[in-house]
Design a protein around this motif. Structure first.
Motif, PDB file in Angstrom:
ATOM      1  N   SER A  45       3.936  -5.247 -10.840  1.00  0.00           N
ATOM      2  CA  SER A  45       3.102  -5.535  -9.377  1.00  0.00           C
ATOM      3  C   SER A  45       3.750  -4.581  -8.557  1.00  0.00           C
ATOM      4  O   SER A  45       4.839  -4.379  -8.276  1.00  0.00           O
ATOM      5  N   ASP A  46       2.535  -4.208  -7.593  1.00  0.00           N
ATOM      6  CA  ASP A  46       2.966  -3.395  -6.246  1.00  0.00           C
ATOM      7  C   ASP A  46       3.248  -4.437  -5.435  1.00  0.00           C
ATOM      8  O   ASP A  46       2.158  -5.069  -4.780  1.00  0.00           O
ATOM      9  N   THR A  47       4.364  -4.712  -4.843  1.00  0.00           N
ATOM     10  CA  THR A  47       4.904  -5.820  -4.074  1.00  0.00           C
ATOM     11  C   THR A  47       4.834  -5.611  -2.577  1.00  0.00           C
ATOM     12  O   THR A  47       5.689  -5.886  -1.738  1.00  0.00           O
TER      13      THR A  47
ATOM     14  N   GLU B  22      11.245 -11.637   3.767  1.00  0.00           N
ATOM     15  CA  GLU B  22      12.080 -11.027   4.506  1.00  0.00           C
ATOM     16  C   GLU B  22      13.437 -11.798   4.278  1.00  0.00           C
ATOM     17  O   GLU B  22      14.644 -11.249   4.461  1.00  0.00           O
ATOM     18  N   LYS B  23      13.358 -13.136   4.284  1.00  0.00           N
ATOM     19  CA  LYS B  23      14.793 -13.939   4.182  1.00  0.00           C
ATOM     20  C   LYS B  23      15.115 -14.326   2.871  1.00  0.00           C
ATOM     21  O   LYS B  23      16.457 -13.747   2.471  1.00  0.00           O
ATOM     22  N   SER B  24      14.250 -14.625   1.973  1.00  0.00           N
ATOM     23  CA  SER B  24      14.964 -14.846   0.616  1.00  0.00           C
ATOM     24  C   SER B  24      14.928 -13.727  -0.382  1.00  0.00           C
ATOM     25  O   SER B  24      15.741 -13.609  -1.351  1.00  0.00           O
ATOM     26  N   LYS B  25      13.990 -12.713  -0.027  1.00  0.00           N
ATOM     27  CA  LYS B  25      13.976 -11.489  -0.798  1.00  0.00           C
ATOM     28  C   LYS B  25      13.238 -11.570  -1.973  1.00  0.00           C
ATOM     29  O   LYS B  25      13.035 -10.776  -2.902  1.00  0.00           O
ATOM     30  N   GLU B  26      12.735 -12.763  -2.097  1.00  0.00           N
ATOM     31  CA  GLU B  26      11.852 -13.038  -3.268  1.00  0.00           C
ATOM     32  C   GLU B  26      10.547 -12.767  -3.304  1.00  0.00           C
ATOM     33  O   GLU B  26       9.943 -12.299  -1.906  1.00  0.00           O
ATOM     34  N   PHE B  27       9.733 -12.330  -4.312  1.00  0.00           N
ATOM     35  CA  PHE B  27       8.355 -11.900  -4.136  1.00  0.00           C
ATOM     36  C   PHE B  27       7.670 -13.127  -4.017  1.00  0.00           C
ATOM     37  O   PHE B  27       7.716 -14.038  -4.908  1.00  0.00           O
TER      38      PHE B  27
ATOM     39  N   GLN C 149       8.642  -7.050 -11.934  1.00  0.00           N
ATOM     40  CA  GLN C 149       9.180  -5.900 -11.736  1.00  0.00           C
ATOM     41  C   GLN C 149       8.205  -4.845 -10.753  1.00  0.00           C
ATOM     42  O   GLN C 149       7.052  -4.584 -11.061  1.00  0.00           O
ATOM     43  N   SER C 150       8.969  -4.399  -9.587  1.00  0.00           N
ATOM     44  CA  SER C 150       7.953  -3.933  -8.344  1.00  0.00           C
ATOM     45  C   SER C 150       7.956  -2.483  -8.880  1.00  0.00           C
ATOM     46  O   SER C 150       9.042  -1.709  -9.115  1.00  0.00           O
ATOM     47  N   MET C 151       6.858  -1.772  -8.762  1.00  0.00           N
ATOM     48  CA  MET C 151       6.532  -0.609  -8.976  1.00  0.00           C
ATOM     49  C   MET C 151       5.111  -0.101  -8.288  1.00  0.00           C
ATOM     50  O   MET C 151       4.593  -0.799  -7.562  1.00  0.00           O
ATOM     51  N   ASN C 152       5.099   1.061  -7.963  1.00  0.00           N
ATOM     52  CA  ASN C 152       4.061   1.486  -7.239  1.00  0.00           C
ATOM     53  C   ASN C 152       2.597   1.331  -8.071  1.00  0.00           C
ATOM     54  O   ASN C 152       2.556   1.188  -9.296  1.00  0.00           O
ATOM     55  N   PHE C 153       1.281   0.875  -7.255  1.00  0.00           N
ATOM     56  CA  PHE C 153       0.309   0.837  -7.886  1.00  0.00           C
ATOM     57  C   PHE C 153      -0.220   1.689  -9.038  1.00  0.00           C
ATOM     58  O   PHE C 153      -0.672   1.278  -9.955  1.00  0.00           O
ATOM     59  N   ASP C 154       0.076   3.035  -8.925  1.00  0.00           N
ATOM     60  CA  ASP C 154      -0.512   4.059  -9.646  1.00  0.00           C
ATOM     61  C   ASP C 154       0.283   4.026 -11.084  1.00  0.00           C
ATOM     62  O   ASP C 154      -0.246   4.798 -11.993  1.00  0.00           O
TER      63      ASP C 154
END
Length: 260
Positions: free
Chosen positions: A41-43, A53-58, A80-85
């Motif tokens: 996902s592009d988070t 901002e507090k928990s750092k969870e998505f 897994q955070s990644m760029n949309f493209d």
């Protein structure tokens, strides 16, 4: 010692041994562990997916939805955070199992991945600085500087505008920051994301103008070869809509129930 007594002792030892073999010879079966669904996902696309901002969870609508879908399937989610493209290439390479990232279902993308049933209806709109009264709709973007997120339908539509200078950014927040700094005249992005930006961050500095250019459906993407997972996701999504869980998640993030 009589033969009768010896026979009884031998029989007793045999019975005891058999009982111990039955009780301790095999370990009790362990409960099956939940499978892990690796989701890309592009988070940085609030309110669909972003980092608290507090928990750092998505967190976000997509994050709640995919967790509910996985739970319905008996799985857990690893984001897994990644760029949309990079999402579709990651699917094709087998690095992730699925993507949920406010991804519009298009014919071009459907040639590379399988899409679930639509789970959200969106559309593209324009954001300009609050003092800009020259841009009132898409027809006013000719020759203007437009910020978009790379790999999105917003980028595709911006490139169709006559004489426009299109600047692509990795994330939507970067595009909004460029608008605020005066580096571009407008941002083309998904309406719910533009709504959220105006409400949470850009209300004093930006405004949304014009009617939506498109009507788009979001889908959860899986690899072309993984038709089984696509079917399981569709089944889970149907069940969530039937039992009311989908409506609860929708109302939590958008303040209204989904249109029927």
């Amino acid at each position: 010692m009589s033969k009768k007594l010896i026979s009884c002792l031998v029989l007793g030892v045999f019975v005891l041994a058999a009982g111990l073999a039955g009780c301790g010879g095999q370990k009790p079966a362990e409960p099956a562990k939940a499978t892990v669904l690796k989701v890309g996902s592009d988070t940085a696309f609030a309110p669909f997916e972003f980092q608290d901002e507090k928990s750092k969870e998505f967190i976000g609508f997509d994050m709640d939805l995919i967790k509910a879908i996985a739970k319905q399937m008996g799985s857990t989610v690893e984001v897994q955070s990644m760029n949309f493209d990079g999402l579709i290439p990651a699917l094709e390479a087998g690095n992730i199992d699925a993507t949920i990232s406010a991804m519009t279902i298009t014919d071009e993308r459907a040639q590379k991945v399988n899409f679930s049933k639509p789970y959200y209806k969106s559309g593209l709109t324009i954001v300009v600085r609050s003092g800009d009264n020259a841009i009132k709709g898409f027809k006013d973007l000719e020759g203007k500087r437009i910020a978009v997120q790379i790999g999105t339908t917003g980028s595709e539509e911006a490139k169709k505008v006559k004489d426009a200078q299109v600047r692509e950014f990795n994330t939507a927040p970067e595009a909004f920051m460029e608008l605020k700094a005066g580096g571009v005249d407008a941002v083309i992005n998904d309406k719910p994301v533009n709504d959220y930006y105006i409400k949470e961050a850009g209300g004093k500095d930006a405004k949304q103008v014009g009617e939506p250019l498109t009507s788009e459906d979001y889908g959860i993407a899986t690899a072309k070869k993984n038709t089984e997972l696509n079917e399981k996701i569709n089944k889970a999504l149907d069940e969530l809509k039937k039992n009311g869980e989908y409506d609860k998640i929708y109302e939590k993030w958008f303040g209204t129930k989904p249109a029927q």
